[in-house]
Design a protein around this motif. Structure first.
Motif, PDB file in Angstrom:
ATOM      1  N   UNK A   1       0.839  -1.210   0.000  1.00 14.32           N
ATOM      2  CA  UNK A   1       0.000   0.000   0.000  1.00 14.32           C
ATOM      3  C   UNK A   1       0.871   1.256   0.000  1.00 14.32           C
ATOM      4  N   UNK A   2       1.945   1.205   0.770  1.00 17.64           N
ATOM      5  CA  UNK A   2       2.848   2.353   0.887  1.00 17.64           C
ATOM      6  C   UNK A   2       3.506   2.643  -0.456  1.00 17.64           C
ATOM      7  N   UNK A   3       4.007   1.581  -1.114  1.00 18.57           N
ATOM      8  CA  UNK A   3       4.672   1.764  -2.399  1.00 18.57           C
ATOM      9  C   UNK A   3       3.701   2.319  -3.435  1.00 18.57           C
ATOM     10  N   UNK A   4       2.469   1.785  -3.421  1.00 18.43           N
ATOM     11  CA  UNK A   4       1.449   2.264  -4.354  1.00 18.43           C
ATOM     12  C   UNK A   4       1.180   3.747  -4.147  1.00 18.43           C
ATOM     13  N   UNK A   5       1.016   4.139  -2.875  1.00 18.55           N
ATOM     14  CA  UNK A   5       0.683   5.532  -2.560  1.00 18.55           C
ATOM     15  C   UNK A   5       1.836   6.463  -2.924  1.00 18.55           C
ATOM     16  N   UNK A   6       3.089   6.000  -2.700  1.00 20.99           N
ATOM     17  CA  UNK A   6       4.239   6.846  -3.052  1.00 20.99           C
ATOM     18  C   UNK A   6       4.309   7.012  -4.573  1.00 20.99           C
ATOM     19  N   UNK A   7       4.083   5.897  -5.291  1.00 24.88           N
ATOM     20  CA  UNK A   7       4.113   5.955  -6.758  1.00 24.88           C
ATOM     21  C   UNK A   7       3.013   6.877  -7.277  1.00 24.88           C
ATOM     22  N   UNK A   8       1.854   6.859  -6.631  1.00 27.02           N
ATOM     23  CA  UNK A   8       0.714   7.650  -7.107  1.00 27.02           C
ATOM     24  C   UNK A   8       0.870   9.134  -6.793  1.00 27.02           C
ATOM     25  N   UNK A   9       1.467   9.468  -5.674  1.00 25.78           N
ATOM     26  CA  UNK A   9       1.473  10.894  -5.324  1.00 25.78           C
ATOM     27  C   UNK A   9       2.581  11.325  -4.381  1.00 25.78           C
ATOM     28  N   UNK A  10       3.663  10.573  -4.344  1.00 28.27           N
ATOM     29  CA  UNK A  10       4.810  10.981  -3.529  1.00 28.27           C
ATOM     30  C   UNK A  10       4.596  10.747  -2.044  1.00 28.27           C
ATOM     31  N   UNK A  11       5.628  11.113  -1.271  1.00 27.31           N
ATOM     32  CA  UNK A  11       5.633  10.810   0.163  1.00 27.31           C
ATOM     33  C   UNK A  11       4.533  11.553   0.913  1.00 27.31           C
ATOM     34  N   UNK A  12       4.267  12.803   0.506  1.00 30.73           N
ATOM     35  CA  UNK A  12       3.240  13.576   1.228  1.00 30.73           C
ATOM     36  C   UNK A  12       1.905  12.846   1.137  1.00 30.73           C
ATOM     37  N   UNK A  13       1.591  12.358  -0.068  1.00 27.49           N
ATOM     38  CA  UNK A  13       0.366  11.599  -0.268  1.00 27.49           C
ATOM     39  C   UNK A  13       0.378  10.301   0.557  1.00 27.49           C
TER      40      UNK A  13
END
Ligand code: HEC
Length: 189
Positions: free
Chosen positions: A46-58
């Protein structure tokens, strides 16, 4: 002679009991290890997906909102309490209890003594809320992926978001290989 036979039988019984107690701990450790690995894999995915989708802030949103949900979902699936904890906390709700704190301190000692952080774990019966239950912990080493939000130098927009959500955040300054915390599993009686 008879006494000797009785004593030998008693010793054999005691040895058998201790062997089966060891088997029991080994079996429960294995199940808890699998639960921790499943939780960790899901979380990282989930973390990798979220970082790929919108960076660390996301991705902060994922850790903030979704990590507790995933923990609850995995706890229900495995019928064990599955959490994360640390000596340096971001989320107060993840605070260790006395047993967990002792294990975290021991993990640091084991790492300092040269043990591979990725392999540090422990499992034993312990008291929890007045009941004897099986408890397990597995160290979580800091990886490259973690530095964006737990490292020594965090991008200003990430730091600002973290500060807003966690004014008492103590979970920064980690380097790769440091123990970030641990998975902690308690069998529900
Ligand atoms: C995008 C930012 C971000 C990244 C990347 C990140 N984390 Fe976190 N981490 C958080 C947030 C936010 C929390 C607080 C979650 C909560 O509120 O329950 C947290 C909490 C934790 C906790 C629970 C203990 C505590 O301090 O509350 C552990 C353990 C943890 N992270 C380990 C890791 C590891 C290991 C990695 C790398 C694989 C990682 N984190 C990557 C943001 C991040």
């Amino acid at each position: 002679m008879r006494l000797m036979i009785v004593c030998t039988a008693a010793a054999m019984l005691a040895a058998a009991a201790s062997a089966s107690a060891q088997d029991d701990v080994a079996q429960r450790t294995e199940a808890a290890r699998a639960a921790a690995a499943d939780f960790g894999k899901t979380l990282i995915g989930q973390l990798q997906q979220a970082i790929a989708a919108g960076g660390a802030v996301n991705a902060i949103g994922v850790c903030h909102a979704i990590a507790p949900d995933i923990a609850a979902q995995k706890s229900a699936e495995w019928k064990m309490s599955i959490r994360r904890t640390s000596l340096k906390l971001r989320q107060r709700a993840n605070a260790p209890d006395a047993w967990e704190r002792r294990q975290l301190l021991r993990f640091e000692e084991r790492k300092a003594a040269g043990e591979n952080p990725a392999a540090i774990e422990t499992g034993e019966y312990a008291e929890k809320d007045g009941k004897r239950v099986f408890r397990y912990m597995k160290a979580i080493p800091t990886g490259q992926l973690c530095l964006a939000c737990h490292g020594p130098s965090i991008a200003p927009e990430v730091a600002a978001r973290l500060k807003a959500l966690y004014p008492q955040d103590a979970a920064t300054g980690f380097k790769v290989g440091d123990l970030r915390g641990a998975f902690t599993i308690t069998e529900t009686p």
